[in-house]
Design an enzyme around this catalytic site. Structure first.
Site, short mmCIF file in Angstrom:
data_model
loop_
_atom_site.label_atom_id
_atom_site.label_comp_id
_atom_site.label_asym_id
_atom_site.label_seq_id
_atom_site.Cartn_x
_atom_site.Cartn_y
_atom_site.Cartn_z
N ASP A 7 0.85 -1.18 0.00
CA ASP A 7 0.00 0.00 0.00
C ASP A 7 0.89 1.23 0.00
OD1 ASP A 7 -2.56 1.36 0.16
OD2 ASP A 7 -1.99 1.89 2.21
N GLU A 9 0.85 5.62 0.77
CA GLU A 9 0.19 6.85 1.16
C GLU A 9 0.80 7.97 0.33
OE1 GLU A 9 -2.38 6.78 2.96
OE2 GLU A 9 -2.17 4.78 3.85
N GLU A 52 -6.22 18.28 4.36
CA GLU A 52 -7.21 17.19 4.30
C GLU A 52 -6.53 15.83 4.17
OE1 GLU A 52 -7.22 19.27 0.18
OE2 GLU A 52 -7.03 19.83 2.31
N HIS A 150 -4.82 6.02 8.42
CA HIS A 150 -4.47 5.19 7.28
C HIS A 150 -2.95 5.13 7.20
CE1 HIS A 150 -8.27 4.34 5.14
NE2 HIS A 150 -8.68 5.37 5.84
N ASP A 155 -2.35 -0.98 6.59
CA ASP A 155 -3.31 -1.31 5.54
C ASP A 155 -2.85 -2.51 4.72
OD1 ASP A 155 -4.93 0.69 6.39
OD2 ASP A 155 -4.71 1.97 4.64
#
Length: 230
Positions: A7, A9, A52, A150, A155
């Site tokens: 995964d 980010e 965000e 997250h 993840d």
């Protein structure tokens, strides 16, 4: 079979518009079960991180400023991956970022044929149902308690559990036996013989009722009597 569940980010959604990777997490699985080998790196994205995005990942540019740039960990990532298939959720997204960063580092991209998408697998298996990682964890009763933000490695481990379930779940314990003459043969574990036969649970009344029933459908000609089962 060796595969890498991974995964990423990122600072945003668009690799071709300047967004960058901030974290990568990889988990090695063999025959869909984690081996304990993992790779996780926080990465300096060389740009700001929108508020965000920070709200979701917890990453700020200040905390990543002194981390290595992707080009500095690219070879380590490629060595860890080797020639394994790369499994990701919404794999096109992660593939676009990985290959963008590899190109920036002057390295060849990883072919699309080496990526496997668990989101596509879930949509095919459960058409019309939510296919997010959270939704699949809930469907398969996989705990999300360890995830407060997250994180790529967290993840990746969650996805490893989801991937196992999408491929038959704990039934994978009936492992493919490659030593028995080729892939695809299932090795059933040997069971020791029972030390003593179980006593019959049939009552005398039930036995008499069964014998009477057999007389109505052929008596001595029935299979049960020919095999000595009554």
């Amino acid at each position: 079979m060796r595969e890498i569940i991974f995964d990423t980010e990122t600072t945003g959604f668009y690799a071709n518009e300047g967004d960058r990777i901030t974290e990568i997490g990889c988990v090695e699985v063999i025959n869909m079960l984690p081996t304990g080998r993992e790779l996780q790196r926080l990465i300096n994205p060389e740009r700001d991180i929108p508020k965000e995005v920070t709200a979701v990942t917890g990453h700020t540019f200040e905390m990543l400023r002194d981390k290595p740039k992707f080009a500095e960990v690219a070879r380590e990532f490629l060595d860890f991956v080797g020639d394994a298939v790369l499994v990701a959720h919404n794999a096109k997204f992660d593939m676009s970022f990985i290959n963008m960063e590899l190109e920036r580092a002057g390295l060849p991209p990883i072919p699309a044929s080496r990526f496997k998408d668990t989101a596509a697998m879930a949509r095919e298996r459960f058409p019309g149902s939510p296919a997010s990682l959270d939704a699949l964890c809930k469907r398969f009763d996989i705990s999300l308690e360890s995830r407060t933000k997250h994180g790529a490695l967290i993840d990746a481990y969650l996805l490893a559990e989801v991937y196992l379930e999408l491929n038959g779940g704990r039934e994978q314990g009936l492992a493919f036996d490659e030593s028995a003459g080729g892939a695809g043969k299932v090795a059933f574990p040997a069971r020791p013989p029972r030390p003593a036969p179980l006593p019959s649970q049939v009552s005398e009344r039930e036995r008499e009722a069964h014998a009477a029933f057999l007389e109505t459908i052929g008596g001595d000609r029935t299979l049960w009597k020919r095999l000595g089962l009554v």
